[in-house]
Design an enzyme around this catalytic site. Structure first.
Site, PDB file in Angstrom:
ATOM      1  N   SER B 148       0.909  -0.961  -0.008  1.00 53.64           N
ATOM      2  CA  SER B 148      -0.003  -0.024   0.018  1.00 53.64           C
ATOM      3  C   SER B 148       0.866   1.203  -0.090  1.00 53.64           C
ATOM      4  O   SER B 148       1.810   1.355  -0.805  1.00 53.64           O
ATOM      5  CB  SER B 148      -0.902  -0.002   1.372  1.00 53.64           C
ATOM      6  OG  SER B 148      -1.819   0.703   0.991  1.00 53.64           O
ATOM      7  N   ASP B 313      -8.578  -6.315  -5.026  1.00 52.82           N
ATOM      8  CA  ASP B 313      -8.229  -5.210  -4.647  1.00 52.82           C
ATOM      9  C   ASP B 313      -8.591  -3.977  -5.449  1.00 52.82           C
ATOM     10  O   ASP B 313      -8.247  -3.915  -6.545  1.00 52.82           O
ATOM     11  CB  ASP B 313      -6.485  -5.240  -4.485  1.00 52.82           C
ATOM     12  CG  ASP B 313      -6.099  -3.709  -3.817  1.00 52.82           C
ATOM     13  OD1 ASP B 313      -6.950  -2.886  -3.669  1.00 52.82           O
ATOM     14  OD2 ASP B 313      -4.914  -3.744  -3.578  1.00 52.82           O
ATOM     15  N   HIS B 346      -8.031  -5.024  -0.711  1.00 52.26           N
ATOM     16  CA  HIS B 346      -6.638  -4.790  -0.598  1.00 52.26           C
ATOM     17  C   HIS B 346      -5.920  -4.842   0.900  1.00 52.26           C
ATOM     18  O   HIS B 346      -4.759  -5.276   0.923  1.00 52.26           O
ATOM     19  CB  HIS B 346      -6.889  -2.864  -0.284  1.00 52.26           C
ATOM     20  CG  HIS B 346      -5.676  -2.254  -0.157  1.00 52.26           C
ATOM     21  ND1 HIS B 346      -4.812  -2.179  -1.145  1.00 52.26           N
ATOM     22  CD2 HIS B 346      -5.234  -1.358   0.861  1.00 52.26           C
ATOM     23  CE1 HIS B 346      -3.442  -1.479  -0.513  1.00 52.26           C
ATOM     24  NE2 HIS B 346      -4.191  -0.802   0.602  1.00 52.26           N
TER      25      HIS B 346
END
Lengths: 365, 365
Positions: B148, B313, B346
């Site tokens: 991320s 995601d 995610h």
């Protein structure tokens, strides 16, 4: 001249309307508009159901924003929903704030009901629509039509009043709210309730919880657009500046746009109504009321159905429509289904998508 | 015993650190942890970069929540990031609130800087990491790793310090924030700033804007999970009740879960830090700093690269990773890429995904 028909109508029906939540509503106030003329045999009526933040101003200017009706491009003389041939009705849903009974309506003590207003459901909204049709002398609709929450009402109307609509057109919708749908609504509700101006809903006459409502609208608005649509429309372009400011102003166009969407919404919508209507949507699960079988909701239904989805709609994606189609197939109901390609996500049902016009015109006949 | 290494370290480096926004930061405080032992030739260091709301407690209990480190399952003796063989470093990013310079840090007047703290960028965070490595006597990393926002730092580290990392592993990330990414962050920021307790950022010593921060976290949290994952985990199940209450309590499990996520977050995170870090992410566009060409960011880079995405995601979907891979290919850099199948969106990079463990272990060698 029959004053039940026309623009800016409002009626208080005695009711009582028995609610899913156990209580009753009486009187049942309904703000609505009609366009076109009812035939002598009352056979040409089309009920159009509006979405979460929509209203009865389907094809007439909004009284507060002065903007064109929300489906002006679809409804009118010679348009896909043709007011030269049909009487078109659009009624503000109960729970809302544009003339129908809702949290802003006065209670017996003369004060706004606020959170004393009962929690309502999509089925309750549909019951109010049916009461309005009774009032208008319309036993049977040519069609019931709606997008998004309007599509939920269309499907629910068919299930609750089999035979009362000859055709059912449900666009960009779902037969039940998903966990993700509920989650986004809950964020919006928490944003409203976190605003100190909300005061447990008792803000009428004072400052409304505009900041919280604006945040709720911003979060919801993202779900109405596609990622690709946002990229096409805004990308990473800066708002009226050449370089980043390295601050917390709206540097990016998409920020400026969202802030505007949030603020503009607070001018035309009541925060408590937003709470009630999102709650009604979250409770929506058409199969649940029929032993968990969506097909049972439509068993023996004589209507023709049409489902329309958009390929970029991630709020109510195509599989949601497809599951309704499968249920209708299982119930033996005639159904057509089309997934349209349109870049702008869920909101495509409100936008200029000529293919949608053709589907609507063709299906309504 | 070298007290630069170990758990719960904090250092104030003189700097100055020159910021993208034009100002400087001095001193540069950095909270960090190290695990394992540096070899005599300082060749076995791995820098792990944390995500938006992460911290340096990679593999040690969080001091406030007492929960295990956020990547405990990935980092440790014999684990994919093997502390028997590597010195593993994790530093709190500047702008955050866990010991590194941020809006909660004291200014010269002894008061918290609050919104006087300069807006920082991912590149600035990476500069601070490089200063920390200098302090630790580490000229060259075996690898830089992150998921991320941590992946953004890993990519930026490679671009800003070519040759300083032998390998770059970027998971569930993107080389630039999309319009939709910015939009979600802007909702969160507006939720915080709408909270009257925010008071222009000057809430230290008083009530923090917890309600606004909780709403921000709730909105963000939805983006960390997949629609299918939410459906699997919660569906439309009710929370500790058999029937709907027709009210505004958390009837659905997903509502209760989200409310908990929002509230729990406010116990461990500073609202201003959330503003600053989301802003840094929004400004992130690695190509922009290289004439609009992402390939130019990596031209001549001697590192090996590995990109990992997750098929569910939707925050940083696979095409974002693929565009980095294409740029690396165009730059002639060795790169491997894998899209993993994992149901939880995610957040999969933080969860039990054995295939990710294998990729990480295999790539780091």
């Amino acid at each position: 001249m029959d004053d039940r028909f026309g623009l800016d109508r409002k009626v208080a029906l005695a009711g009582p309307l028995t609610l899913d939540g156990g209580g009753t509503l009486s009187p049942v106030e309904i703000g609505y508009e009609t366009y076109g003329t009812l035939t002598a045999d009352a056979s040409n009526a089309i009920l159009v159901c509006h979405a979460l933040t929509g209203d009865q101003h389907l094809a007439s200017p909004h009284p507060r924003t002065k903007k064109p009706g929300w489906w002006q491009r679809m409804v009118g003389p010679g348009k896909p929903i043709d007011t030269d041939r049909s009487l078109v009705i659009c009624a503000n849903v109960i729970g809302s704030c544009m003339g129908s009974s809702g949290p802003g309506s006065a209670a017996a003590d003369g004060q706004p009901q606020a959170m004393r207003f009962p929690v309502i459901t999509i089925a309750d909204m549909v019951r109010a629509h049916a009461m309005l049709l009774d009032h208008l002398g319309i036993a049977r609709l040519h069609a019931v039509v709606g997008g998004s929450m309007g599509g939920m009402q269309a499907l629910a109307f068919a299930a609750q009043y089999p035979g009362r609509a000859g055709a059912v057109l449900a666009i960009a919708t779902s037969a039940r709210h998903s966990a993700q749908n509920i989650a986004f609504h809950e964020v919006g509700r928490q944003a409203i309730m976190a605003d100190p101006n909300w005061r447990g809903g008792d803000y009428y006459g004072g400052e409304p919880p505009a900041a919280g409502l604006a945040v709720a609208r911003m979060a919801a608005h993202i779900t109405y657009l596609s990622e690709a649509g946002l990229t096409e429309k805004f990308g990473r372009r800066l708002q009226a500046r050449d370089v980043k400011t390295f601050g917390f102003d709206a540097d990016f166009q998409v920020e400026s746009y969202l802030r505007h969407q949030g603020l503009a919404f607070t001018d035309r919508f009541d925060a408590n109504a937003y709470l009630y209507i999102t709650r009604a949507m979250d409770y929506f699960d058409l199969a649940e009321a029929h032993g968990g079988s969506l097909a049972e909701a439509f068993r023996g239904n004589p209507a023709r159905f049409c489902l329309v989805s958009f390929d970029t709609d991630w709020l109510y994606p195509t599989p949601e429509s497809r599951s309704v189609v499968h249920a209708l197939n299982a119930a033996g109901a005639p159904v057509s289904f089309v997934e349209l390609s349109a870049p702008h996500g869920h909101d495509s049902f409100l936008l200029d998508v000529p293919a949608l016009d053709r589907v609507v015109a063709g299906f309504l006949g």
